[in-house]
Every structure is written in structure tokens, then in C-alpha cells.
Design an enzyme around this catalytic site. Structure first.
Site, PDB file in Angstrom:
ATOM      1  N   ASP A 142      -2.778  10.058   4.614  1.00 28.80           N
ATOM      2  CA  ASP A 142      -2.503  10.091   6.050  1.00 28.80           C
ATOM      3  C   ASP A 142      -2.864  11.503   6.553  1.00 28.80           C
ATOM      4  O   ASP A 142      -4.036  11.773   6.826  1.00 28.80           O
ATOM      5  CB  ASP A 142      -1.016   9.746   6.217  1.00 28.80           C
ATOM      6  N   ARG A 171       7.934  -3.114   1.796  1.00 31.49           N
ATOM      7  CA  ARG A 171       7.004  -2.658   0.757  1.00 31.49           C
ATOM      8  C   ARG A 171       6.405  -3.841  -0.006  1.00 31.49           C
ATOM      9  O   ARG A 171       5.300  -3.773  -0.520  1.00 31.49           O
ATOM     10  CB  ARG A 171       7.726  -1.757  -0.256  1.00 31.49           C
TER      11      ARG A 171
END
Ligand code: PRP
Length: 174
Positions: A101, A163
């Protein structure tokens, strides 16, 4: 206000892409053993799928580095909370991550692991979000380049949830 999840990358596309990465890694490391280093917690689903699809011998180990608080914004800090159990000196190491990211986590971890003198060090990420980069970080193997959206599934969470989704989804406020 509630949250919804839209499919960004369907399950089969993710699995097919992981197979392609596994094939590329198997070709690159033919005749060698590979140590897959997963970064907890997000890497777990990607790492296990990747390891099972590779056809060279693999060992696994894990580190944990925290760069986010709760919610969707990065705190900009990286803290190592768990180190590897073994020496990587002379080993062919592949760091396995769910996402790059800002790049801060992988930038720090690659510098740290290079100091330990592995035979080689490569970085493999399922997702790359280049629009958010703050430090230079180019992964060697990338599953998908994605836009600047908050994504979940395949290890990626929203406040520790989602997740386990088998597809990559985008969180939408409704
Ligand atoms: C996420 C992700 C990467 C990191 C990427 O981890 O798994 O490790 O953030 O962000 P960066 O490129 O901006 O550094 P997180 O700290 O949320 O922990 P988790 O893996 O347990 O979800």
C-alpha cells in the site's frame, strides 16, 4: 449507515493468478529450496495457497509488522511485533504479503532481511495499490494492481473481519 462488499476480483481469477505466480516461482527456483516468509496476519491465505501450488521444496516462517490501527487509514508507523524463528543466512527467501500500500512495511522488512545475508530475497504480493505509495517499493511478483479502494478478502481485513472471503471485495458505505 451500514457497510456492503462488492466483488472486485472473483475467486477463480484470484486462484488462477496464484497458480501463475506459483509456476513462475517454481521455474525461477528450480533445483533450489525456498523459504517463504509470510507477514502476519494478512499473508496467511495467500501464502498457504501459493505454497501448495509450487512444485519446489518450500519451508515457511512468519514475521509480524503492524502498520495500521483500526479502521481504513494507515497510521504511517511500522512496528515489528514478531521476528522469524530461524536464520535466513544463505537461504533463498521470498517475502509473501497480501498487499503493498504505502510500501512502508515491505520497505522496512526487505532492508531488515537483506542485512541477514540471504542467498536471494524477492518480494511477492497478491495486491499492489500504487496510488498510495509513500516510499519506493517494487515487488518482484504481483498478483493484481488495484485502484485506491479499501479491499478485503484473501487475508485483508476491515477491523479484523472478512479475511476469510475467497474473493477480493471492496468495502462500500451504504
Ligand atoms: C497490512 C498489510 C501489509 C501492510 C501494507 O498489514 O498486510 O502488511 O498493511 O501496508 P503498507 O504498504 O502501507 O505498509 P496490517 O498492519 O494491517 O496487519 P495485518 O496483516 O494483520 O492485517
Amino acid at each position: 449507515m451500514s457497510l456492503g462488499i462488492e466483488v472486485l476480483i472473483p475467486e477463480q481469477d484470484v486462484r488462477d493468478r496464484i497458480q501463475e505466480i506459483a509456476d513462475a516461482l517454481s521455474e525461477k527456483y528450480a533445483g533450489e529450496e525456498v523459504l517463504l516468509v509470510g507477514i502476519l496476519n494478512g499473508s496467511v491465505f495467500f501464502l498457504t495457497e501459493l505454497a501448495q501450488k509450487m512444485n519446489v521444496p518450500v519451508e515457511i516462517d512468519f514475521m509480524a509488522a503492524s502498520s495500521y490501527g483500526s479502521g481504513t487509514e494507515s497510521s504511517g508507523r511500522v512496528l515489528i511485533t514478531k521476528d522469524l524463528e530461524r536464520s535466513i543466512k544463505g537461504a533463498h527467501v521470498v517475502i509473501v504479503e497480501d498487499i503493498v500500500d504505502t510500501g512502508q512495511t515491505l520497505h522496512l522488512l526487505t532492508e531488515m532481511l537483506l542485512e541477514r545475508q540471504p542467498a536471494s530475497l524477492e518480494v511477492c504480493v497478491l495486491l499492489d495499490k500504487p496510488a498510495r505509495r509513500k516510499v519506493c517499493m517494487d515487488a518482484d511478483f504481483i498478483g493484481f494492481e488495484i485502484p485506491d479502494a479499501f479491499v478485503v478478502g484473501w487475508g485483508l481485513d476491515y477491523d479484523q473481519k472478512y479475511r476469510d472471503l475467497p474473493y477480493i471485495g471492496v468495502i462500500k458505505e451504504q
